[in-house]
Design an enzyme around this catalytic site. Structure first.
Site, short mmCIF file in Angstrom:
data_model
loop_
_atom_site.label_atom_id
_atom_site.label_comp_id
_atom_site.label_asym_id
_atom_site.label_seq_id
_atom_site.Cartn_x
_atom_site.Cartn_y
_atom_site.Cartn_z
CG ASP A 38 9.00 72.53 21.60
OD1 ASP A 38 9.30 72.73 20.40
OD2 ASP A 38 8.66 71.42 22.04
CG HIS A 243 26.96 90.32 2.33
ND1 HIS A 243 26.90 91.26 3.33
CD2 HIS A 243 28.27 90.02 2.22
CE1 HIS A 243 28.11 91.52 3.79
NE2 HIS A 243 28.96 90.78 3.12
CG ASP A 260 32.89 84.23 0.75
OD1 ASP A 260 33.41 83.54 1.64
OD2 ASP A 260 32.98 85.48 0.73
CG ASP A 271 36.09 84.29 4.90
OD1 ASP A 271 35.41 83.85 3.96
OD2 ASP A 271 36.11 85.49 5.23
CG HIS A 352 34.64 93.48 -1.28
ND1 HIS A 352 35.88 92.95 -1.04
CD2 HIS A 352 34.17 92.86 -2.40
CE1 HIS A 352 36.14 92.03 -1.97
NE2 HIS A 352 35.12 91.97 -2.81
CG HIS A 356 37.56 89.93 7.22
ND1 HIS A 356 37.54 88.72 7.89
CD2 HIS A 356 37.07 89.66 5.99
CE1 HIS A 356 37.03 87.79 7.10
NE2 HIS A 356 36.76 88.32 5.93
CG HIS A 363 33.67 89.68 9.15
ND1 HIS A 363 32.70 90.42 8.55
CD2 HIS A 363 34.22 88.94 8.16
CE1 HIS A 363 32.66 90.14 7.25
NE2 HIS A 363 33.57 89.23 7.00
CD GLU A 381 37.34 88.91 1.91
OE1 GLU A 381 36.31 88.62 1.28
OE2 GLU A 381 37.42 88.85 3.14
CE1 TYR A 385 32.59 90.21 -6.36
CE2 TYR A 385 33.91 92.17 -5.96
CZ TYR A 385 33.56 90.87 -5.64
OH TYR A 385 34.19 90.24 -4.60
NE ARG A 394 34.30 87.32 -1.89
CZ ARG A 394 33.05 87.52 -2.25
NH1 ARG A 394 32.73 88.49 -3.09
NH2 ARG A 394 32.07 86.75 -1.79
CD GLU A 396 37.53 85.43 1.96
OE1 GLU A 396 36.49 85.02 1.42
OE2 GLU A 396 37.54 86.11 3.01
N1 GLY Z 1 32.74 85.36 4.07
C1 GLY Z 1 32.60 86.71 4.39
C2 GLY Z 1 33.76 87.49 3.97
O1 GLY Z 1 34.46 87.08 3.06
O2 GLY Z 1 34.08 88.49 4.54
MN MN Z 2 36.32 87.26 4.15
MN MN Z 3 34.63 85.05 2.50
#
Ligand code: GLY
Ligand code: MN
Ligand code: MN
Length: 426
Positions: A38, A243, A260, A271, A352, A356, A363, A381, A385, A394, A396
């Site tokens: 529930d 991820h 992160d 972020d 990557h 963004h 995002h 960011e 790696y 990283r 950011e």
């Molecule tokens: N935290 C996800 C990214 O950095 O895009």
């Molecule tokens: Mn990000």
């Molecule tokens: Mn991030």
């Protein structure tokens, strides 16, 4: 920080200006997603509905019908009608007056009247704007309430023109109002506090989930909703899994720890990524890799100015990172000359993108081809790696696009000596 309805009034006004004459637009709230038994998963409002109303409650619908002859029907908010049972089991729901105050919408009705009111409104309009998810990279299997409502629209109003609301909301949500920037700054400030807590907490032997618990503690303590996304707490080579969210390894002496993480405050996201040495001191090689990323990041932040695009920034960052990779001995100039252009070496150590958009969603709406304008907010960011060396870095920050870009995370330490000094002073 109480939210004023002025932001939502302004947002609706901007949207109304973009609608075709004789239109009705409607937006449903998110569903409560069933978990098991529930239980529901924690509720998170639909970002577009929140943007237009400030209402943070399930079973809510907004209709905008700006040319309706009856002024009082031009903006209507439909909310759930509470009762004693709901109040006992689930707690307080907005009253009509509270919903009016939160949203700045005069006409608030109970959702039980929606079908009949909507029919009346729709029959006075030629176009119906529906809000469908239009992220090209994300097509969930579960249909939203707006998507499900299409069946009703097609059955009852087959002769109307159906128009897309998402492209209009994207234009608006990309540029942040000062009120939104304030909320995002607060999300970033809470995130900063959490990073300080972590720098004092981390030492060899702590586990990644304990680090996550410390982040959560600091977020909730400061009235954040919680995490804006599942945090990545990745030590050693876990940092090379982009991820990674298992967060279940022990942080080892001599390893780096990549985090992160970002608070969500009033539904606005922060972020942030930071990489620190588990024992408080970078090895010479770790420092070399870290400072390579930091150099690139500082340049890239300066490029977040009006007129460019994320694609262009990505390209420039890849060029710089390629130079840094060569300097770090990851491959040679000659290797680059001989590389397969479809599979460039730089992507092996930097798989990557750099930026963004961020806002109500981590995002946020907006593609990589959008021309940047003042008031948009982006992450920056870059990373490196190197799984064969157990190194993943990283860094950011969240940046407001301007001729002189503004860093919302400018106070969150990221210099090597700053981090080492703070970690030494436990
Ligand atoms: N935290 C996800 C990214 O950095 O895009
Ligand atoms: Mn990000
Ligand atoms: Mn991030």
């Amino acid at each position: 920080m109480p939210l004023e309805s002025t932001l939502f009034v302004k947002n609706r006004k901007k949207l109304i200006k973009l609608l075709q004459p004789n239109s009705i637009a409607l937006i449903h709230s998110n569903d409560e997603m069933p978990r098991n038994g529930d239980q529901y998963f924690p509720f998170r409002q639909n970002s577009d509905l929140f943007y237009l109303t400030g209402i943070d409650q399930e079973k809510t619908i907004l209709t905008l019908c700006p040319n309706h002859p009856d002024k009082s029907l031009r903006e209507i908010l439909f909310i759930i009608e509470s009762n004693e049972k709901i109040a006992t089991w689930e707690g307080h729901k907005y009253t009509i007056e509270e919903a009016q105050k939160a949203s700045g919408i005069e006409t608030v009705k109970f959702i039980s009247s929606f079908d009949s009111v909507f029919r009346e409104l729709a029959l006075k309009a030629d176009n119906i704007y529906i809000n469908l998810s239009e992220n090209p990279k994300f097509k969930p299997e579960v249909k939203s309430a707006d998507e499900r409502f299409i069946t009703t629209l097609e059955n009852e109003f087959p002769a109307h023109d159906f128009l897309r609301l998402a492209p209009l909301l994207k234009i608006l949500r990309l540029i942040k109002e000062p009120e939104e920037i304030k909320l995002m700054q607060n999300a970033c400030d809470i995130t900063e506090k959490a990073f300080h807590r972590i720098m004092h907490f981390v030492k060899p032997g702590v586990t990644e989930y304990q680090v996550e618990a410390e982040l959560t503690h600091e977020f909730l303590w400061n009235k954040a909703n919680g995490h804006a996304y599942p945090p990545i707490v990745a030590s050693g080579k876990n940092a090379c899994v982009l991820h990674y969210t298992e967060n279940n390894s022990k942080c080892k002496d001599g390893d780096l720890l990549l985090m992160d993480f970002g608070a969500e405050y009033a539904n606005y996201a922060a972020d942030c990524s930071r990489t620190i040495p588990v024992n408080g001191k970078f090895t010479p090689r770790q420092k070399d890799c870290y400072e390579a990323v930091l150099r690139v990041m500082k340049k890239a932040i300066g490029w977040l100015t009006p007129g460019t695009t994320i694609n262009r920034v990505n390209e420039r960052v890849e060029n710089l990172l390629q130079e840094e990779h060569i300097r770090l001995g990851l491959y040679s100039k000659k290797d680059v000359e001989n590389q397969d252009p479809k599979n460039p070496l730089v992507k092996k150590y930097y798989p990557h993108g750099t930026c963004h958009f961020i806002g109500l969603d981590v995002h946020d709406v907006g593609e990589r081809t959008v021309t940047l304008e003042e008031g948009m907010i982006l992450t920056c960011e870059p990373g490196i790696y190197i799984p064969e060396e157990n190194i993943g870095v990283r860094i950011e920050d969240d940046i407001i696009v301007a001729h002189k870009p503004v860093n919302l995370m400018g106070n969150i330490p990221k210099e090597v000596d700053e981090i080492e000094k703070i970690m030494a002073n436990k």
